[in-house]
Motif scaffolding. Structure first.
Motif, PDB file in Angstrom:
ATOM      1  N   LEU A   1       0.826  -1.199   0.000  1.00 29.56           N
ATOM      2  CA  LEU A   1       0.000   0.000   0.000  1.00 29.56           C
ATOM      3  C   LEU A   1       0.862   1.250   0.000  1.00 29.56           C
ATOM      4  CD1 LEU A   1      -2.743   1.321   0.125  1.00 29.56           C
ATOM      5  CD2 LEU A   1      -2.722   1.091   2.601  1.00 29.56           C
TER       6      LEU A   1
ATOM      7  N   MET B   1       0.954   4.118  -2.690  1.00 34.02           N
ATOM      8  CA  MET B   1       0.577   5.475  -2.297  1.00 34.02           C
ATOM      9  C   MET B   1       1.695   6.465  -2.598  1.00 34.02           C
ATOM     10  SD  MET B   1      -0.685   6.678   1.441  1.00 34.02           S
ATOM     11  CE  MET B   1      -2.129   5.632   1.499  1.00 34.02           C
TER      12      MET B   1
ATOM     13  N   LYS C   1      -0.827   4.856  12.317  1.00 37.80           N
ATOM     14  CA  LYS C   1      -1.362   4.051  11.225  1.00 37.80           C
ATOM     15  C   LYS C   1      -2.845   4.298  10.983  1.00 37.80           C
ATOM     16  CE  LYS C   1       1.999   0.380  11.091  1.00 37.80           C
ATOM     17  NZ  LYS C   1       2.326  -0.999  11.420  1.00 37.80           N
ATOM     18  N   GLY C   2      -3.503   4.779  11.972  1.00 38.42           N
ATOM     19  CA  GLY C   2      -4.912   5.087  11.784  1.00 38.42           C
ATOM     20  C   GLY C   2      -5.133   6.250  10.838  1.00 38.42           C
ATOM     21  N   GLU C   3      -4.094   7.013  10.570  1.00 40.18           N
ATOM     22  CA  GLU C   3      -4.248   8.183   9.705  1.00 40.18           C
ATOM     23  C   GLU C   3      -3.362   8.070   8.484  1.00 40.18           C
ATOM     24  OE1 GLU C   3      -3.508  11.350  12.480  1.00 40.18           O
ATOM     25  OE2 GLU C   3      -4.842  10.261  13.860  1.00 40.18           O
ATOM     26  N   ILE C   4      -3.409   6.899   7.939  1.00 41.17           N
ATOM     27  CA  ILE C   4      -2.506   6.601   6.838  1.00 41.17           C
ATOM     28  C   ILE C   4      -2.727   7.520   5.641  1.00 41.17           C
ATOM     29  CG2 ILE C   4      -3.979   4.853   5.814  1.00 41.17           C
ATOM     30  CD1 ILE C   4      -1.357   3.260   5.270  1.00 41.17           C
ATOM     31  N   ARG C   5      -3.967   8.007   5.490  1.00 40.84           N
ATOM     32  CA  ARG C   5      -4.228   8.861   4.331  1.00 40.84           C
ATOM     33  C   ARG C   5      -3.447  10.160   4.416  1.00 40.84           C
ATOM     34  NH1 ARG C   5     -10.620   9.027   4.470  1.00 40.84           N
ATOM     35  NH2 ARG C   5     -10.102   8.873   6.686  1.00 40.84           N
TER      36      ARG C   5
END
Lengths: 736, 122
Positions: free
Chosen positions: B18, B22, B104-108
Motif C-alpha cells: 500500500l 501510495m 497508522k490510523g491516519e494513513i491517508r
C-alpha cells in the motif's frame, strides 16, 4: 484540763524578795550582834577605865589615910601610949575627915585611947586585941570590915623605930572612900562599888540593885586579865569591870547596865540598820515593780498558749505595751490569727471535699451502664458500682477482693493493664470478654493509676525514664461497647465492601475505557488501511497490478476488521455473561482439524502438525472453537513464516487437554500473566497490528467459563506453548 | 524537482504494498522498500534517500533504531515514523531525532505529510 502553769516568775520574784529579806535580816542581825559586842566591849573598857580611875582615886585616899595614920603614929602622945593621946586622936579625926574612929592599942592589946567622930567611945568597952602586935609588920595593914562597911587601917607604932610598942587602928567608912568618885558619865551612866576579895559587896552606891541577888560572881568577873565581864543582873545584862585596889585587899567595881551602856549606841546602829533595810527593800521593790511591769505580758501570754493548746478558739494574748515580751505576745496573736484562718480554710475545704465526695459517690452509684471500679495497689477490687454489676454481671460481694482480669476471661487476654497503668499512669485495653453468665461482650477498659505523690518511688526501670511513684491504687472504667463495636465492625465491613465494589467499578470502568480506547484503535488501524486503500483505488491512474494488489489488500483488511469486530463482540458477550453454554459431543481430532482450517487466514506457510486422538469429547463447541482458533491464530501471528505449529489434544481424567506450540520469539515469564489481559502484548513481540490483544483474553474468558484453565510455557527465544484444560462432560459451564 | 527517493520499511507485506502504491503516485517519487530494519539500513547505504518512512515495529531494528542510524550517518532529511502505537518513549525519540510521527490510523495523511516535509526542505 490542765491548771494554769506555775508562775515561775512570780515564784522567782517571791524567792528573790524572800532571799533578799532573809539576807538583809541576817545581815542586820549579824551586824547588830557585832555592833553589840563591840559596844559591850567598848562599854566594858570604859567601865574598866572608870574602875581603874576610881581605884586610883580610892587608892590615893587610902594612901593618904595611911600616911595620916603613920604620921599620927609618930606623935609623942601616941608613942608614949598615954591615955591623953585621945585628944590627938580626935584632932586627927577632924583633920582627916575620912576617918571614923581611931583606937590606940598597947603592946598587950589593951586599948589605951580611942576616938570616934560621931560618938564618944569608952576605952574599957573596947575589945582587947592580944597578939595583934605580934602579927603586925611595919607596913600598915588594911582590911575590909563588913559591920558596918568599914575599912580598917592598922599601923604599928614603933618607939624607937623598929621597936613596936603599940598599934594604931583607924577606921574609915567605905562610903567615904568612894564618895564623889566620879564614874558617872552623863552619857554612859553606871555605878561604882567596892568589893572584897571574895566578892562581898562592901559598899556600893546605887549599884547593888543592879547586881544579881547572889552577889558578884568574882570568878567570872575577875577571871581574866581584863577584869571585865557581862553578867545577868537583876534587871538585864550588866557590864562589870573591876580594878584591884592597891592599898586595900579589895576591888573597885564599876557596874553599868548594858541597856545604859550600849543602848544609845545600839539605837544608833539600829537606825543605820533600819536605813539599810529600807534601802534593800526599796531596791527590791523597784526590781519587783520593773519586773512586774516587764513581765506583765507573761501571764496573759502563758494563759493564751494554754488556752490554744486546749483547743479554745479564738485566743488572743491582747497585750499592749513595748518590750520583747510584748512583741512576743503580738507575734503570738498574729500566729493565733493565722492558725484560726488556716483552720477555717481547712474546715471549708473539708466541707467542700466531703460534699464533693458525696456527689462523686452519688454519681458513681448512679451510673449503671458504665462499670466504675476502684482497685487497690495490689490489684484487688475495692469497690464495684451498679454499672459494673450490669456490664460484667457480678454482684459486689462476688467481685471485691478479686482481680479484675479474673472476673471476665478475655478472648485474647492482653498484658496486665494494671502493670501498664502503674508504669505510665494510664492504660486502655479493648477486647471481647465474657460476662459472669457466659455471654460475650466487647469491653473497653480504661485504667488510671491513682498516685500518692508522697509514696516511695519505684526505681526507674530504664535509664533515662523517670522513677514513678508506686500508685496508691487504681480506678478502672469499663464500657460495654458490644453494640457499638459490632455496628462498627459491620460498618467497616460494609465500607470495605463498598470500597471494594467502588474499586471494582472503577477498575471495570477503567477497563472499559481501556477496552474502548484499545478497541477503537484496533478498529481504526485496519479501517484506515481500508480507507487508504480505497482512496487509492479511486484514483484513475493506477496500473492494473497496483489496482489488483490494492483490491486484495482491501479484502484482507476488511476481513481483519471483521475479525476484530467479531472478537470484540464475543468478548463483550462473554463479559456481560450472556454466553449460554451448551455442551455437545464431538470428535476431538476432527474438531481440531476444522479449527485449524478456520485460522488459515493467519497461517502464513506455517507447518501445522496435529496430534490428537479421535476420542469423543463433550463440551461447548462454540467455546472450544474460539479457544482453539485464537490460540492457533496467535501461534501463526507470532511465529515466523514457515515455522511449525504443533497442535496436540488428549483426554485425561475427564479433562480435555489441548496445547498449541509455536516457534516464535517466546514470551518472557514476567509477562505470562499480562498477556491474557485485554490488549496487552508482550513487548517483545514485533508485530504491530491485528487484534491479538483480544485473542488471549477471549481464550481465558471462555476457559474460565467452561471451568477449566489455561497455562503458558515460554521463554524468550524458545517458542511458546499454550495449554488449555477443559472439563469433559456436562460439568462444563458450571463456572461463571 | 528531480527524482525523490523514498525509503519505506514495514514488515507487513500488505502495508508495504500500500505504501509503495501510495508514495509512488506523485510525479518523480520512487519508493525503495525494506522488509525490516536491517534491510532498511542497507538500502539507505546503497541509495541516496530524500525521505524515509519507517514502521516502528520491525524485526532486527525498530523504526527509531533505523532513524538513529540514519541520523548518525548524517542524514538530515525528513523521517516519518509510522506506528500503530505512539508510546511516550517513542515521542521522546521522535523529538530527539527529529522524526515526524504518523499513526497508522491516519494513513491517508501520510502522503500530505511526506509532500510537505519534502517541499519545506527544498
Amino acid at each position: 484540763m490542765k491548771d494554769r502553769p506555775p508562775s515561775i516568775f512570780r515564784r522567782l520574784a517571791a524567792a528573790i524578795v524572800l532571799a533578799g529579806l532573809i539576807a538583809g535580816l541576817i545581815g542586820v542581825l549579824v551586824f547588830q550582834a557585832g555592833e553589840r559586842r563591840e559596844l559591850r566591849a567598848t562599854a566594858a573598857e570604859a567601865n574598866r577605865a572608870a574602875a581603874v580611875r576610881a581605884a586610883a582615886v580610892i587608892d590615893g585616899r587610902i594612901d593618904a589615910l595611911s600616911a595620916q595614920l603613920r604620921l599620927l603614929a609618930t606623935d609623942a602622945a601616941i608613942v608614949e601610949l598615954r591615955p591623953e593621946a585621945r585628944s590627938e586622936l580626935e584632932i586627927a579625926l577632924r583633920v582627916s575627915g575620912s576617918l571614923d574612929r581611931l583606937t590606940l592599942i598597947d603592946a598587950s592589946g589593951t586599948p589605951v585611947a580611942a576616938a570616934a567622930s560621931s560618938e564618944l567611945v569608952d576605952v574599957d568597952e573596947l575589945d582587947h586585941r592580944p597578939g595583934l602586935l605580934r602579927e603586925m609588920e611595919q607596913t600598915p595593914r588594911f582590911e575590909f570590915g563588913t559591920e558596918p562597911l568599914m575599912l580598917d587601917l592598922t599601923v604599928r607604932v614603933d618607939d624607937p623605930p623598929g621597936t613596936p610598942v603599940g598599934v594604931l587602928l583607924g577606921r574609915t567608912p567605905l562610903e567615904l572612900l568612894v564618895q564623889d568618885v566620879v564614874v558617872e558619865d552623863p552619857i554612859f551612866g553606871g555605878n561604882v562599888l567596892i568589893a572584897s576579895e571574895d566578892g562581898t559587896i562592901l559598899v556600893d552606891r546605887a549599884a547593888r540593885q543592879m547586881l544579881p541577888t547572889d552577889g558578884l560572881p568574882v570568878d567570872e568577873v575577875f577571871a581574866d586579865d581584863r577584869r571585865t565581864a557581862i553578867i545577868d543582873g537583876a534587871d538585864g545584862s550588866i557590864i562589870v569591870a573591876g580594878s584591884r585596889l592597891q592599898g586595900a585587899p579589895g576591888w573597885v567595881v564599876v557596874v553599868r547596865s548594858e541597856r545604859d551602856a550600849v543602848g544609845p549606841a545600839q539605837r544608833a546602829a539600829g537606825g543605820t540598820t533600819a536605813v539599810f533595810l529600807i534601802v534593800i527593800l526599796a531596791i527590791l521593790a523597784a526590781v519587783l515593780a520593773v519586773a512586774q511591769r516587764v513581765l506583765r505580758p507573761l501571764r496573759p501570754l502563758a494563759d493564751a498558749v494554754t488556752a490554744l493548746e486546749r483547743g479554745e478558739r479564738p485566743v488572743r494574748a491582747n497585750v499592749g505595751g513595748h518590750g520583747e515580751l510584748a512583741v512576743l505576745a503580738d507575734s503570738f496573736d498574729r500566729m493565733a490569727a493565722t492558725l484560726d484562718a488556716r483552720q477555717e480554710e481547712l474546715r471549708v475545704a473539708e466541707g467542700v471535699a466531703r460534699r464533693s465526695e458525696a456527689r462523686l459517690r452519688l454519681l458513681v452509684e448512679g451510673i449503671d451502664d458504665y462499670g466504675i471500679v476502684l482497685i487497690d495497689q495490689d490489684g484487688a477490687i475495692l469497690t464495684w458500682n451498679n454499672g459494673a454489676r450490669n456490664v460484667i454481671g457480678y454482684e459486689p460481694h462476688e467481685a471485691t477482693r478479686r482481680r479484675l482480669q479474673d472476673l471476665f476471661d478475655a478472648d485474647d487476654p492482653p498484658a496486665d493493664p494494671i502493670v501498664d497503668a502503674a508504669v505510665t499512669g494510664r492504660a486502655e485495653v479493648e477486647g471481647w470478654c465474657r460476662r459472669a453468665d457466659g455471654t460475650r461482650f466487647y469491653a473497653r477498659i480504661v485504667i488510671a493509676s491513682l498516685a500518692d505523690t508522697r509514696a516511695p518511688h519505684r526505681e526507674a526501670s530504664t535509664e533515662g525514664s523517670e522513677s514513678a511513684p508506686i500508685p496508691a491504687g487504681y480506678a478502672a472504667i469499663i464500657h460495654d461497647l458490644t453494640e457499638t463495636h459490632v455496628a462498627q465492625e459491620a460498618t467497616e465491613r460494609a465500607l470495605a465492601r463498598e470500597q471494594e465494589a467502588a474499586a471494582e467499578l472503577r477498575r471495570a470502568n477503567q477497563l472499559k475505557d481501556e477496552f474502548l480506547a484499545a478497541a477503537a484503535h484496533e478498529i481504526r488501524t485496519p479501517l484506515s488501511l481500508i480507507l487508504g486503500t480505497s482512496s487509492m483505488l479511486s484514483q484513475d491512474d493506477l496500473s492494473e497490478t497496483d489496482r489488483a494488489e490494492l483490491q486484495t489488500m482491501l479484502d484482507v483488511q476488511a476481513n481483519d476488521l471483521s475479525d476484530v469486530v467479531e472478537r470484540l463482540l464475543d468478548l463483550t458477550r462473554l463479559q456481560a455473561g450472556r454466553t449460554q453454554l451448551s455442551p455437545e459431543s464431538f470428535a476431538l481430532r476432527a474438531e481440531l482439524q476444522r479449527n485449524i482450517e478456520l485460522a488459515v487466514q493467519q497461517l502464513n506457510e506455517h507447518q501445522v502438525t496435529l496430534e490428537a486422538p479421535a476420542t469423543e469429547v463433550r463440551t461447548d463447541r462454540n467455546a472450544f472453537r474460539h479457544v482453539v482458533g485464537n490460540l492457533v491464530s496467535n501461534a501463526a501471528k507470532f511465529s515466523p513464516p514457515g515455522s511449525s505449529i504443533t497442535v496436540r489434544g488428549e483426554v485425561e481424567e475427564e479433562m480435555v487437554i489441548v496445547s498449541v506450540t509455536d516457534e516464535g520469539e517466546g514470551i518472557d515469564p514476567a509477562d505470562h500473566e499480562r498477556i491474557f489481559e485485554l490488549f496487552q502484548r508482550s513487548r517483545f513481540r514485533s508485530s504491530s497490528t491485528d487484534g491479538t490483544g483480544v485473542g488471549l483474553a477471549i481464550v481465558k474468558r471462555y476457559v474460565e467459563l467452561l471451568g477449566g484453565d489455561v497455562a503458558v510455557e515460554s521463554e524468550r527465544g524458545a517458542g511458546t506453548t499454550f495449554t488449555v484444560r477443559l472439563p469433559d462432560g456436562d460439568g462444563a459451564g458450571s463456572a461463571t | 524537482m528531480g527524482d525523490v527517493h523514498i525509503l519505506v520499511a514495514d514488515d507487513q507485506p500488505e502495508l508495504r504494498r500500500l505504501l509503495r502504491i501510495m508514495l509512488s503516485q506523485p510525479e518523480g517519487w520512487e519508493v525503495i522498500a525494506a522488509e525490516d530494519g536491517a534491510e532498511a539500513v542497507a538500502l539507505f547505504q546503497q541509495h541516496d534517500i530524500d525521505l524515509a518512512v519507517l514502521d516502528q515495529r520491525m524485526p532486527n531494528l525498530t523504526g527509531t533504531g533505523v532513524a538513529k542510524v540514519l541520523r548518525d550517518a548524517g542524514f538530515d532529511g525528513p523521517i516519518v515514523l509510522f506506528s500503530a502505537y505512539l508510546e511516550e518513549d517513542l515521542e521522546a525519540d521522535a523529538h530527539d531525532l527529529g522524526l515526524l510521527c504518523v499513526p497508522k490510523g491516519e494513513i491517508r495523511q501520510l502522503l500530505d505529510v511526506a509532500a510537505s516535509a519534502l517541499s519545506s526542505r527544498s
